[in-house]
Design a protein around this motif. Structure first.
Motif, mmCIF file in Angstrom:
data_model
loop_
_atom_site.group_PDB
_atom_site.id
_atom_site.type_symbol
_atom_site.label_atom_id
_atom_site.label_comp_id
_atom_site.label_asym_id
_atom_site.label_seq_id
_atom_site.Cartn_x
_atom_site.Cartn_y
_atom_site.Cartn_z
ATOM 1 N N LEU A 12 30.867 20.851 -3.161
ATOM 2 C CA LEU A 12 29.455 21.160 -3.384
ATOM 3 C C LEU A 12 29.138 22.604 -2.996
ATOM 4 N N LEU A 13 29.661 23.059 -1.882
ATOM 5 C CA LEU A 13 29.440 24.444 -1.445
ATOM 6 C C LEU A 13 30.036 25.432 -2.443
ATOM 7 N N ALA A 14 31.265 25.195 -2.876
ATOM 8 C CA ALA A 14 31.903 26.095 -3.840
ATOM 9 C C ALA A 14 31.125 26.145 -5.149
ATOM 10 N N ASN A 15 30.687 24.981 -5.632
ATOM 11 C CA ASN A 15 29.908 24.941 -6.871
ATOM 12 C C ASN A 15 28.570 25.653 -6.716
ATOM 13 N N GLY A 16 27.924 25.469 -5.583
ATOM 14 C CA GLY A 16 26.643 26.138 -5.338
ATOM 15 C C GLY A 16 26.793 27.647 -5.285
ATOM 16 N N LEU A 17 27.846 28.105 -4.628
ATOM 17 C CA LEU A 17 28.087 29.553 -4.559
ATOM 18 C C LEU A 17 28.355 30.131 -5.944
#
Length: 118
Positions: A12-17
């Protein structure tokens, strides 16, 4: 359960970034996620998904040769794991061919596409 939550949070963090064009930061998270999944004994299929995402980020950063190397590995991994007619293998072949084409390697892309499209 903790491992599942950690993996989900990192994805989720990687996709958000990536969604807000922080691709370099996303790359670092994805590299850490791949390392963590390997350490935790993730399945080969799960690792191929993470590697495919990593290759996409390399493309976003203009690091096309690095993306190509990973895309090739992901394609051949899917081919070995699932066979040539599996949907995931065909998708990864298309991803690999698009990366070849972006590097002006049209003959290689054409050859690959002829293998998967009757």
């Amino acid at each position: 359960e903790t491992d599942w939550a950690r993996k989900f949070a990192m994805t989720l963090l990687a996709n958000g970034l990536s969604a807000v064009d922080h691709h370099e930061d996303s790359l670092h998270v994805q590299e850490a996620e791949l390392s963590m999944r390997r350490r935790l004994g993730a399945s080969e299929g799960d690792l191929l998904v993470v590697q495919g995402n990593l290759a996409g980020t390399y493309n976003q950063l203009g690091r096309h040769e690095e993306a190509l190397s990973i895309k090739r590995d992901v394609y051949f991994g899917c081919l070995r794991l699932n066979g040539e007619e599996h949907e995931a293998t065909i998708i990864e072949a298309l991803n690999y061919a698009m990366t070849l084409a972006s590097l002006q390697r049209f003959e290689e892309a054409r050859s690959l596409l002829r293998k998967i499209i009757p």
